[in-house]
Enzyme design. Structure first.
Site, PDB file in Angstrom:
ATOM      1  CB  SER A   7      -0.922  -0.016   1.224  1.00 14.03           C
ATOM      2  OG  SER A   7      -0.164  -0.259   2.411  1.00 14.03           O
ATOM      3  CD  GLU A   9       1.058   8.034   5.404  1.00 13.67           C
ATOM      4  OE1 GLU A   9       0.775   7.087   6.162  1.00 13.67           O
ATOM      5  OE2 GLU A   9       1.783   8.993   5.740  1.00 13.67           O
ATOM      6  CB  THR A  40      -1.694  12.138   6.327  1.00 15.52           C
ATOM      7  OG1 THR A  40      -1.511  13.252   5.448  1.00 15.52           O
ATOM      8  CG2 THR A  40      -0.649  11.077   6.032  1.00 15.52           C
ATOM      9  CG  HIS A  68      -3.902   8.727   8.105  1.00 14.31           C
ATOM     10  ND1 HIS A  68      -2.628   8.866   8.595  1.00 14.31           N
ATOM     11  CD2 HIS A  68      -3.821   7.798   7.125  1.00 14.31           C
ATOM     12  CE1 HIS A  68      -1.807   8.061   7.946  1.00 14.31           C
ATOM     13  NE2 HIS A  68      -2.510   7.406   7.036  1.00 14.31           N
ATOM     14  NE  ARG A  98      -1.439  10.983  21.210  1.00 15.72           N
ATOM     15  CZ  ARG A  98      -0.412  11.394  21.923  1.00 15.72           C
ATOM     16  NH1 ARG A  98      -0.338  11.117  23.199  1.00 15.72           N
ATOM     17  NH2 ARG A  98       0.580  12.068  21.360  1.00 15.72           N
ATOM     18  CG  ASP A 100       1.455  14.738  16.336  1.00 22.60           C
ATOM     19  OD1 ASP A 100       1.748  13.886  17.191  1.00 22.60           O
ATOM     20  OD2 ASP A 100       1.898  14.723  15.165  1.00 22.60           O
ATOM     21  CE  LYS A 156      -1.898   1.807  18.888  1.00 26.48           C
ATOM     22  NZ  LYS A 156      -1.111   2.866  18.224  1.00 26.48           N
ATOM     23  CD  GLN A 203      11.480  15.606   2.569  1.00 24.64           C
ATOM     24  OE1 GLN A 203      11.913  14.668   1.897  1.00 24.64           O
ATOM     25  NE2 GLN A 203      10.480  16.357   2.165  1.00 24.64           N
ATOM     26  CG  PHE A 207      10.226  13.738   7.649  1.00 21.10           C
ATOM     27  CD1 PHE A 207       9.670  14.976   7.900  1.00 21.10           C
ATOM     28  CD2 PHE A 207      10.082  13.198   6.378  1.00 21.10           C
ATOM     29  CE1 PHE A 207       8.986  15.677   6.906  1.00 21.10           C
ATOM     30  CE2 PHE A 207       9.411  13.884   5.374  1.00 21.10           C
ATOM     31  CZ  PHE A 207       8.865  15.129   5.641  1.00 21.10           C
ATOM     32  CG  HIS A 257       1.690   1.859   4.475  1.00 27.49           C
ATOM     33  ND1 HIS A 257       0.482   1.867   3.803  1.00 27.49           N
ATOM     34  CD2 HIS A 257       1.821   3.110   5.008  1.00 27.49           C
ATOM     35  CE1 HIS A 257      -0.090   3.071   3.926  1.00 27.49           C
ATOM     36  NE2 HIS A 257       0.713   3.833   4.654  1.00 27.49           N
TER      37      HIS A 257
END
Length: 276
Positions: A7, A9, A40, A68, A98, A100, A156, A203, A207, A257
């Site tokens: 998959s 994202e 996202t 998401h 959850r 941020d 979860k 970058q 991250f 993913h």
């Protein structure tokens, strides 16, 4: 042997140019026939409309889309409404997080943990949604301890998650140990490794600093040594990440993913090298 899940994202574009770029990326990646793609959701739901627009457009293109959904700063009513909107568009897959706290927001809202969000989605919608949750092979940066983080993850899954996607990492052993430890806690859902292609040194370091992903010293040093030589960074990054994916799949990972950052090139190249 269960079928492996591959998959991608994406993040919701903020400008018309960004939307065009994402369409072009999808045209390149969708012929690879991903099982689904996730989109996202900004801190505190700041990209909510963009996420919805993107998933609706992707579903129209014939690929399963999983928005998401983050619950920090949200109310039960607000989440119920979002779930209703997704259902009305025929969306049946969701990534429950959850999330941020957006800066400046003082209220945590009516959900403290992703496990509470998963429980709420199941209570409100039964089996309508296939629910993915996040996993952290190198542990969540805010976790009190590895044990505490694993127990949180197991909660979860027990609340009703169907599968998990990990934060990206570059150390395959961290993943295999995490999966073993989770199994010992009774977790029996697929835990799919999240893969971050390496295309930009600064970058990636930024991250990784933010999300607690460890970049092994030898990788960081080699990338740093290339300076502004983007071709060398890309070539080395392809070697490192392809080797990681190879090892994960050979070791029994149930799929991969890819965190595409809305670009197709590196993901396509890794896919090709893996012979997928």
């Amino acid at each position: 042997m269960t079928q492996r899940s591959f998959s991608f994202e994406f993040f919701p574009p903020k400008t018309p140019e960004g939307a065009e770029k994402l369409r072009a990326t999808r045209q390149q990646l969708f012929p690879l026939k991903p099982k689904f793609v996730s989109v996202t959701f900004g801190a505190g739901g700041s990209t909510q409309q963009g996420t919805l627009d993107a998933v609706v457009e992707i579903q129209r293109e014939g690929v399963e889309a999983a928005p998401h959904l983050s619950c920090v700063g949200s109310t039960h009513e607000n989440i119920r409404e979002i779930l209703g909107t997704y259902r009305s568009h025929g969306i049946r897959h969701i990534v429950a997080l959850r999330g941020d706290m957006p800066s400046g927001m003082g209220e945590i809202g009516e959900f403290r943990y992703a496990s509470e969000l998963v429980e709420y989605i199941r209570k409100e919608t039964g089996d309508w949604f296939n629910i993915e949750v996040a996993a952290y092979p190198e542990y969540h940066p805010q976790a009190k301890s590895p044990r505490h983080d694993l127990e949180n993850f197991a909660r979860k899954v027990k609340a009703g998650a169907n599968a998990a996607i990990t934060q990206y990492f570059f150390n395959a052993d961290a993943y295999f140990h995490f999966v073993e430890d989770a199994k010992r806690l009774g977790v029996d859902v697929p835990i799919v490794p999240g893969i971050m292609p390496i295309t930009n040194y600064s970058q990636m370091m930024r991250f990784s600093e933010m999300c607690g992903a460890e970049v092994p010293r030898w990788i960081a040093k080699r990338l740093e040594s290339f300076g502004d030589d983007r071709e060398s960074i890309r070539a080395f990054g392809l070697d490192v990440v392809t080797e990681l994916c190879d090892r994960l799949l050979a070791g029994g990972a149930p799929g991969l993913h890819f965190y595409t950052l809305n670009a197709a090139g590196a993901t396509q190249a890794i896919w090709k090298r893996l012979g997928l």
